[in-house]
Enzyme design. Structure first.
Site, PDB file in Angstrom:
ATOM      1  N   ASP A 589       1.065  -1.031  -0.074  1.00  0.00           N
ATOM      2  CA  ASP A 589       0.005  -0.124  -0.121  1.00  0.00           C
ATOM      3  C   ASP A 589       1.026   1.164   0.016  1.00  0.00           C
ATOM      4  OD1 ASP A 589      -2.390   1.582   0.377  1.00  0.00           O
ATOM      5  OD2 ASP A 589      -2.294   1.658   2.455  1.00  0.00           O
ATOM      6  N   LYS A 590       0.348   2.290  -0.245  1.00  0.00           N
ATOM      7  CA  LYS A 590       1.082   3.474  -0.179  1.00  0.00           C
ATOM      8  C   LYS A 590       0.936   4.396   1.049  1.00  0.00           C
ATOM      9  CE  LYS A 590      -0.289   7.442  -2.162  1.00  0.00           C
ATOM     10  NZ  LYS A 590       0.120   8.386  -0.910  1.00  0.00           N
ATOM     11  N   THR A 591      -0.305   4.935   1.289  1.00  0.00           N
ATOM     12  CA  THR A 591      -0.542   5.957   2.414  1.00  0.00           C
ATOM     13  C   THR A 591      -0.329   5.147   3.661  1.00  0.00           C
ATOM     14  OG1 THR A 591      -2.248   7.001   1.039  1.00  0.00           O
ATOM     15  CG2 THR A 591      -2.259   7.345   3.227  1.00  0.00           C
ATOM     16  N   GLU A 721      -4.162  20.382   1.461  1.00  0.00           N
ATOM     17  CA  GLU A 721      -4.778  21.502   1.836  1.00  0.00           C
ATOM     18  C   GLU A 721      -4.472  22.110   3.129  1.00  0.00           C
ATOM     19  OE1 GLU A 721      -8.928  22.846   0.279  1.00  0.00           O
ATOM     20  OE2 GLU A 721      -9.242  21.498   1.688  1.00  0.00           O
ATOM     21  N   PHE A 762     -13.927  20.756  -4.960  1.00  0.00           N
ATOM     22  CA  PHE A 762     -13.040  19.841  -5.827  1.00  0.00           C
ATOM     23  C   PHE A 762     -13.532  18.510  -6.049  1.00  0.00           C
ATOM     24  CE2 PHE A 762      -9.600  16.777  -5.733  1.00  0.00           C
ATOM     25  CZ  PHE A 762      -8.632  17.445  -6.756  1.00  0.00           C
ATOM     26  N   LYS A 791      -7.504  27.120  -7.405  1.00  0.00           N
ATOM     27  CA  LYS A 791      -6.075  26.272  -7.384  1.00  0.00           C
ATOM     28  C   LYS A 791      -6.711  25.068  -7.831  1.00  0.00           C
ATOM     29  CE  LYS A 791      -7.032  24.670  -2.314  1.00  0.00           C
ATOM     30  NZ  LYS A 791      -6.646  24.451  -1.089  1.00  0.00           N
ATOM     31  N   THR A 907      -2.621   1.202  -4.411  1.00  0.00           N
ATOM     32  CA  THR A 907      -3.201   2.027  -3.537  1.00  0.00           C
ATOM     33  C   THR A 907      -4.486   2.568  -4.019  1.00  0.00           C
ATOM     34  OG1 THR A 907      -2.807   4.303  -2.999  1.00  0.00           O
ATOM     35  CG2 THR A 907      -1.975   3.816  -4.950  1.00  0.00           C
ATOM     36  N   ASP A1053      -1.318  -0.923   6.014  1.00  0.00           N
ATOM     37  CA  ASP A1053      -1.542  -0.549   7.332  1.00  0.00           C
ATOM     38  C   ASP A1053      -2.994  -0.239   7.706  1.00  0.00           C
ATOM     39  OD1 ASP A1053      -1.752   1.800   5.781  1.00  0.00           O
ATOM     40  OD2 ASP A1053      -1.669   3.089   7.428  1.00  0.00           O
ATOM     41  N   ASN A1056      -8.352  -1.502   4.680  1.00  0.00           N
ATOM     42  CA  ASN A1056      -8.524  -1.794   3.182  1.00  0.00           C
ATOM     43  C   ASN A1056      -7.295  -2.786   2.652  1.00  0.00           C
ATOM     44  OD1 ASN A1056      -6.555   0.331   3.588  1.00  0.00           O
ATOM     45  ND2 ASN A1056      -7.424   1.281   1.812  1.00  0.00           N
TER      46      ASN A1056
END
Length: 1527
Positions: A589-591, A721, A762, A791, A907, A1053, A1056
């Protein structure tokens, strides 16, 4: 730009809000629903969120929603009306929490397996109806009036066993081993006297010990999960009591649960009795205490009759998670976890919005907005409001999709009803936490195993290591050998009974069988019992001991201890440590796994001027590939950055006293920015102020006070953000709070209020957000103006820039800066603005209101309206944010890559964030060709042609995969190619990377496409799957595991990631600050990703090599002893008599030979842990599985066969034929005496043989071997001195007292060991393996520069000199186009050494580690550079070297050249020559001014080297951005 707080005309704003809120039957308080149609809503700028420490106030006539909070917080304890008490003052309760007759659903003791990749487990078609304050439909009731439907309890279980199922389930699992079944059969046979077993009960002890030890180990493993389950199930929530729940059966408690409840009640009763027993005196309350009125009674008596029977005592009471049922009304407080999947009815926010944190679900700490139902958000404010509410919910069935839900809420009002759709944005999922919201009330939809998080988790699988599975095959082969031996014994003995006139005729009176045939059958089973040690039961005991010890060593390794969380590496499955040594594919996974999920603002470009100083991981990787000493450069840069940070901090404090600014949290470091900010009346100062003001205004951030520190923190839906707003705050533009009309900012010490007219949210499609701010008029007669601040992604903003109002040079410079930021692995955004006349804004507001009120095509019309105003933008600048990697991630990934392990990233994040992380951790390189697979896009026709329909997404994906395979790798995706791919384990091409999103992956995993997709991925160095669901993660893992027959490891982690972790052979969980959901369901858990390198390359390799050597050694030592008995049977007609005294049979595997082989499996090390990490190529033997093979098994069996012949026939011929006698003339030819010599030779030869194969001779290993030999002689002397030994009495004195015994033993051992010793000597001397060379280098001291605690992944490791690294071949590979050749058939004569020189000792590895003089070294370096190779880039001897013909090379090069030219033309073709010349002139000017590196090959701004197969806006390249402005 904007004045202080103003009160201009806001009628357009009100009109926009009214239409926006009232569309589709929306109420005034439910206007926030439209913002939840995207994962990143931004209409929150109009919300008013009370701070956490504020309390909701209600008037005296109404009950407070927090009416029981006073009791919880200890401010005032309320007494219930009419409470009766014991004499001690303890209140009497009719029902305890364990006796409460609550409504529960039926649930089986065994959890239902939920495989997220199996369509059969998708129950969304099984619709359910949930009623509140209404009777069930007649068809939903059974004959007894109870509900027909049953739902699972909310009590979850991640364990493998229950107290009831543990014994049968564990025993059934253990007896999957063929050997255990065999041992049980032997015990049963031995119980019959006919087979002549001396002590049947004693023979059953080893199997009983094995089963008990294994069961205890499994129980300990499972008990940890049980503790975590109990902790979760017994968490507290608040349920509404007083309204019956018609959806569940009133009494549905199984006998087992009644038994548990009775035990619990008994235990608490005993505890209370003991407590009263030791109480010195009872405290009696005054009589008036029983007559006190509760606060609720006093308050209700003012306006209502408390004795009115029509009023129900409704209140939210504390209860356990496990008591939550479908249809219950639940209240969730701020910071509470959500116990089930809940549909939101109301929140403390007036707009019905609430914020959730999903870190336990997906590892992300950013806030997500959820909305309550519009028809109930303003109605439900207190418990009694729920009594007046009547509704039912039509819900779909449970399924695994975390991002989808469909339901319908039907509100009943008398004879009429109204409905409202329920989406995933109205659902709070189990595993999330409520944030920034005082309370939320909802109705429970799914519980327990029906919740989305549990469906994706599935059941905890029982894993078995590959060596253990392969061991069954070796046992079967031994069974075959055993059958042959027993068959020979039975035949010979049966034939013997056909002969007459033998000694048997005179000494035996009949036979047991009666006939020769029956006697032969009996002899067969007697031989089975006699030779049963050929399949050793002690092997399984030894394996369990070894694996337990290995798990303990992993747990005790301080180098994998994470001090910040006080968390060591925790093995949860003890029996798969050897699988860690064979991993070929890692899925990550990434995050939260690769990253810390912490965003830091590092750089920005304003008005064409670049600000910020940072040394990122991606930049370090670029410099490392350029040959720069990264450690030295990084150390120097970080010191200078720290000095600049301190100076900048002091300068900012001089400008304004900023209470939110702190030195340790200042991430944006730029002295130039502060200097420009100090310049009076300068253009750049004005631009910098406008830029930071835009960051402080254009966002959806909310403020929250940290209860621990008391400081205000920024909470956002996106961590990017929050980083932007935080940096603006550090620079003196501090966001204070939001109001109903806008927001308040503190601008360099002056508090200002800005009015927000509109916010355009967004989402993943728009990739931008905008805020429209009202600018007050300059005079009373003038009209106000509107300022749009936008932005978004750089490519999106650039294509919306005005072609006439922007400075071309500034646009070019900004594009080049953004390109440079992206190359350094930073996430880029662009900031732009547009000033609107008031009439222009009013006209747009009317159109926006009409679009918001439209019934059909509402979303499309809103997007069209937003797009119309987000045009003609003026560029302000861009930002660069670093998604912080965990410490040591790039180094760990590089080590794993050098070891031959392939890493894929799976991810759920966006494509652009995954790409940034790919560059940061050096998975992606600037010289790569990125193959893009997507379902739609404007460039698909250009790539695939026009002979297909672009609406057929399946066709698009299939054609893309086929095209990439054929053009780049000359493959068709056939079954034959897949079979060949299963045999190849070479590293993939370093020039290709593949990126695919979730929609395309769903198609690629279908049966008719997954083979080609798998072959394409196998050819790419990096594979990034983005926007994938948990089920898709598991499906990818299973595809690789099942199709390629390789060992897989998954690491994550969040919840999911659980499905992926359980699908892989080995699952690893990160126990981070973002939650430990994955760690609970994993096989191994630790605190940092970098520990994975040590777990796999050190402990995994050691465990694999130890077991791979220990198991055949165990078979070998048992073959010696068993075949010696067989050879003796030749001389006794296989009648079942023993050559050895019976105690030798008992102690051979228990005491005489067990310790050396067990110690080999526990402590043996071929090289140290430091060398294992410095030379990760040694791991490739595990990938190829060359340490444990059937050929090795038969070689060891052959050794045992040969040595058994020597052990028996040499003493037999020496004693029986030569007639040796004792000093007093006694014969030494008794079978037990000969057996003593045979046993001595076999035991000594076996222990010394094992010593030869132990790599590490330490005092413990030598002591174990010496102890085993001493025990042999000591037991022989002690036992033979006892009268209980019978025929064996005085055997030791007879044998040990003769010289012939010692000479025979010594010569026999030497003859046994000479062949193997000779083979090993010549192999290591003339045909060394990689490990042999490295061991010699280590013994020579080539690694002495590295301390014992050195870890290449530790950011605080000791610095090693460049000279030492050069001498130790720790160079990193430099891939060049010319060096890669497609995989072809290999000439095997080149595989005998690491450099491909067959049979030569002077290998490349030796030359690297050889001590050279300077001239020799320089010559070698020049020669290596000429071939574009380094030590780390060469393949080991176990990896087949690649050799191709010139024609093949030319064909591959031609295909590669055409492919790259296609990529280049596709990327550069849209920029006209004039515009390209302008960009090149700007770049040249920046080079001359020192803003860019003059050498393009060494410039960090090398993103232009990336080639993509299709348009990929997420890759920031200057030419691509500039080309967008000319469209």
């Amino acid at each position: 730009m904007v004045g202080k707080s103003s009160k201009g005309d806001t009628s357009p704003q009100k009109a926009a809000r009214f239409d926006e809120n009232m569309s589709n039957g929306e109420s005034e308080l439910g206007r926030a629903d439209s913002i939840l149609k995207s994962p990143n809503p931004t209409h929150l700028s109009s919300f008013h969120l009370p701070r956490i420490n504020e309390r909701v106030q209600f008037n005296k006539e109404n009950d407070s929603i927090d009416e029981d909070r006073e009791e919880e917080e200890g401010k005032m304890k309320r007494m219930r009306w009419g409470t009766t008490r014991h004499a001690s003052g303890r209140p009497k309760r009719s029902k305890s929490i364990w006796r409460r007759n609550t409504v529960r659903r039926r649930e089986k003791e065994e959890p239902q397996e939920s495989n997220p990749t199996n369509v059969a487990n998708d129950q969304r078609g099984e619709q359910r109806k949930i009623f509140h304050n209404l009777p069930l439909d007649p068809e939903m009731l059974a004959e007894n009036g109870e509900p027909r439907n049953t739902y699972p309890r909310n009590k979850i279980r991640t364990t493998k066993y229950t107290p009831l199922s543990f014994i049968p389930k564990n025993i059934a699992f253990q007896f999957r081993n063929i050997a255990n079944i065999y041992f049980l059969t032997m015990i049963i046979l031995g119980a019959f006297d006919i087979f002549g077993v001396p002590n049947p009960a004693l023979s059953a002890v080893p199997l009983i010990v094995i089963v008990i030890i294994t069961a205890i180990k499994d129980a300990i493993e499972d008990s940890r999960r049980t503790g975590l389950d109990m902790e979760i199930n017994n968490q507290i929530t608040h349920l509404l009591h007083g309204i019956p729940n018609p959806n569940v059966i009133s009494s549905n408690v199984s006998l087992w649960r009644k038994f548990k409840k009775a035990n619990t009640k008994l235990m608490f009763a005993v505890l209370r009795s003991v407590k009263r027993l030791f109480k010195k005196s009872d405290i009696k309350l005054p009589e008036a205490a029983n007559n006190r009125l509760s606060l609720e009674t006093m308050r209700s008596s003012i306006g209502e009759d408390p004795f009115n029977s029509e009023l129900k005592p409704l209140k939210f009471s504390r209860d356990y998670w496990k008591e939550v049922k479908v249809g219950d009304i639940i209240r969730i407080k701020n910071n509470d976890s959500i116990p089930a999947d809940v549909c939101i009815l109301a929140t403390s926010d007036e707009d019905g919005a609430c914020y959730v944190e999903t870190k336990d679900l997906d590892g992300e700490t950013n806030l997500k907005v959820k909305n309550s139902l519009k028809c109930t958000s303003s109605v439900v404010r207190r418990p009694h409001d729920l009594d007046k509410l009547q509704f039912h919910i039509d819900s779909e069935g449970p399924h695994h999709n975390l991002y989808s839900y469909q339901g319908n809420f039907v509100l009943h009002d008398g004879y009429s009803s109204s409905s409202e759709p329920i989406t995933i944005n109205n659902l709070l999922l189990r595993g999330c936490s409520l944030r920034n919201t005082k309370w939320a009330i909802g109705v429970v939809i799914f519980t327990g195993v029906d919740t989305k998080i549990m469906i994706n988790a599935g059941i905890t699988p029982t894993k078995k290591s590959k060596i253990s599975r392969d061991l069954n095959y070796s046992v079967l082969l031994n069974f075959l050998l055993l059958f042959i031996l027993c068959l020979v014994s039975g035949l010979v003995n049966g034939i013997y009974y056909t002969n007459d006139n033998t000694s048997r005729t005179y000494f035996e009176f009949g036979t047991i069988g009666g006939t020769p045939a029956v006697n032969g059958i009996i002899s067969f089973f007697v031989a089975v019992i006699l030779y049963q040690s050929l399949v050793p039961i002690s092997l399984y005991v030894s394996i369990e001991i070894i694996k337990t010890a290995q798990a303990f060593f992993i747990y005790s390794d301080v180098k994998m201890y994470y001090p910040e969380l006080d968390y060591p590496c925790t093995p949860k499955s003890w029996n798969i440590s050897d699988d860690l040594g064979q991993i070929e594919y890692i899925f990550s996974d990434k995050t939260g796994t690769l990253t810390q999920n912490v965003m830091e603002f590092k750089k920005c470009t304003i008005n064409g001027v670049s600000y910020g100083r940072a040394y990122t991981e991606a930049y370090a990787g670029i410099r490392k590939r350029q040959g720069i000493d990264v450690e030295e450069e990084s150390s120097r840069e970080k010191k200078e950055i720290e000095a600049d940070r301190l100076e900048m901090f002091e300068s900012l404090q001089e400008i304004s006293k900023n209470s939110t600014l702190s030195l340790e949290n200042l991430t944006f470091v730029s002295k130039l920015f502060v200097d420009d900010l100090k310049k009076e009346d300068s253009v750049q100062k004005h631009c910098n102020e406008n830029f930071m003001l835009a960051l402080g205004l254009c966002h959806t951030v909310v403020t929250e006070e940290n209860p621990k520190t008391g400081k205000v923190e920024f909470k956002a839906q996106s961590p990017d953000e929050a980083a932007l707003v935080s940096t603006a705050s550090d620079m003196g533009f501090t966001f204070v709070d939001k109001t109903k009309k806008g927001m308040i900012l503190n601008v360099q010490g002056e508090e200002r209020q800005y009015q927000i007219l509109s916010t355009l949210e967004f989402n993943s499609t728009r990739k931008r957000m905008s805020t429209i701010i009202k600018i007050p008029p300059t005079s009373p007669d003038a009209k106000p103006k509107a300022l749009l601040i936008c932005k978004g992604a750089d490519s999106v903003i650039y294509e919306r820039l005005s072609k006439t109002r922007n400075n071309t040079k500034m646009v070019d410079r900004t594009a080049i800066h953004l390109e440079q930021f992206a190359t350094e692995g930073l996430r880029t955004l662009c900031i732009a603005q547009r000033e609107l006349q008031w009439e222009e804004y009013e006209e747009w507001a009317i159109r926006h209101d009409e679009a918001a009120a439209s019934i059909t095509d509402r979303e499309e019309r809103l997007e069209e309206c937003a797009d119309s105003i987000e045009r003609e933008l003026i560029l302000l600048g861009g930002t660069a944010i670093e998604d912080r990697l965990q410490d040591g991630v790039p180094d760990a990934i590089e080590l794993l890559g050098q070891a031959g392990i392939k890493l894929w990233v799976l991810t759920g994040d966006k494509v652009e964030t995954a790409i940034n992380i790919g560059f940061s951790c050096n998975l992606l390189g600037s010289d790569m060709d990125l193959l893009i697979i997507k379902t739609h896009g404007e460039d698909v026709h250009e790539v695939l042609g026009k002979d297909y329909s672009d609406t057929d997404e399946k066709q698009v994906v299939q054609k893309l995969i086929s095209k990439y395979l054929e053009e780049n790798f000359d493959m068709q995706g056939s079954v034959e190619e897949l079979m060949q791919a299963r045999k190849e384990h070479n590293p993939p091409s370093p020039r290709f990377g593949l990126i695919i999103d979730g929609d395309a992956l769903k198609i690629a995993l279908q049966d008719d496409c997954k083979r080609q997709f798998l072959l394409l991925c196998k050819q790419c160095k990096a594979v990034l799957c983005c926007r994938v669901s948990p089920a898709q993660k598991a499906a990818v893992v299973k595809l690789v595991k099942d199709s390629l027959n390789v060992m897989t490891l998954a690491i994550g982690d969040g919840s999911n990631d659980v499905a992926m972790i359980q699908a892989a052979h080995v699952g690893v969980g990160i126990a981070g600050e973002e939650g430990r959901a994955a760690a609970m369901s994993s096989d191994y858990a630790f605190g940092q990703f970098r520990y994975l390198a040590r777990l796999v390359l050190v402990h995994g390799r050691w465990s694999y090599k130890r077991l791979a050597e220990m198991i055949p050694s165990f078979f070998y030592k048992n073959v010696i002893f068993t075949l010696a008995l067989f050879w003796y049977g030749i001389y006794n007609n296989f009648d079942g008599s023993y050559l050895f005294e019976f105690t030798y049979l008992m102690f051979y595997n228990l005491a005489f030979t067990s310790l050396p082989v067990i110690f080999m499996g526990i402590f043996d090390q071929d090289v140290s842990d430091v060398v294992s990490l410095l030379v990760p190529q040694l791991y490739k033997t595990g990938i190829l599985r060359s340490e444990w093979t059937q050929s090795k098994f038969w070689w060891y069996m052959g050794d045992g066969f040969y040595q058994s012949v020597i052990c028996f026939f040499y003493p037999y011929l020496m004693y029986y034929k030569n007639g040796f006698v004792t000093m007093n003339g006694l014969q030494l030819d008794h079978r037990y005496l000969i057996g003593t010599v045979v046993a001595t030779i076999s035991i000594l030869a076996c222990n010394i043989y094992i010593l030869f194969h132990i790599n590490r001779w330490d005092w413990l290993t030598m002591l174990s071997i010496l102890f085993s030999i001493v025990v042999l002689y000591a037991w022989t002397g002690i036992w033979s001195s006892s009268l209980s030994s019978g025929e064996y009495y005085k055997a030791a004195a007879s044998m040990y007292g003769t010289l012939s015994f010692w000479v025979c033993s010594f010569v026999g051992v030497v003859i046994c060991l000479i062949p193997r010793f000779t083979y090993d000597f010549f192999q290591k001397l003339y045909f060394p393996k990689d490990i042999d060379v490295i061991r010699e280098c280590a013994d020579r001291g080539d690694f002495s520069q590295y301390p014992d605690d050195y870890d290449p992944t530790d950011p605080n490791r000791k610095k090693i000199s460049q000279y030492s690294r050069d001498m130790l071949a720790e160079q990193h590979p430099t891939y060049k186009e010319e060096s890669y050749k497609p995989t072809m058939t290999v000439n095997h004569e080149y595989r005998d050494s690491i450099n491909g020189v067959a049979g030569k000792r002077g290998s490349f590895m030796k030359s690297i580690f050889h001590k050279k003089n300077k001239n020799e070294k320089d010559a070698n370096v020049a020669r290596y550079n000429a071939y574009g190779q380094s030590a780390s880039s060469l393949q080991t001897e176990e990896i087949e070297m690649e050799f191709t013909s010139d024609d093949q090379d030319k064909g591959a090069a031609l295909r590669m050249k055409n492919s790259r030219q296609s990529f280049e033309s596709r990327r550069r073709g849209s920029l006209n020559p004039e515009r390209r010349a302008s960009l090149n002139n700007t770049r040249l000017h920046m080079i001359r001014n020192g803003e860019l590196d003059e050498n393009p090959d060494t410039s960090p701004s090398a993103i232009q080297g990336i080639r993509t197969s299709m348009d990929f806006p997420e890759l920031t390249a200057a030419e691509t951005l500039v080309s967008l402005t000319s469209k």
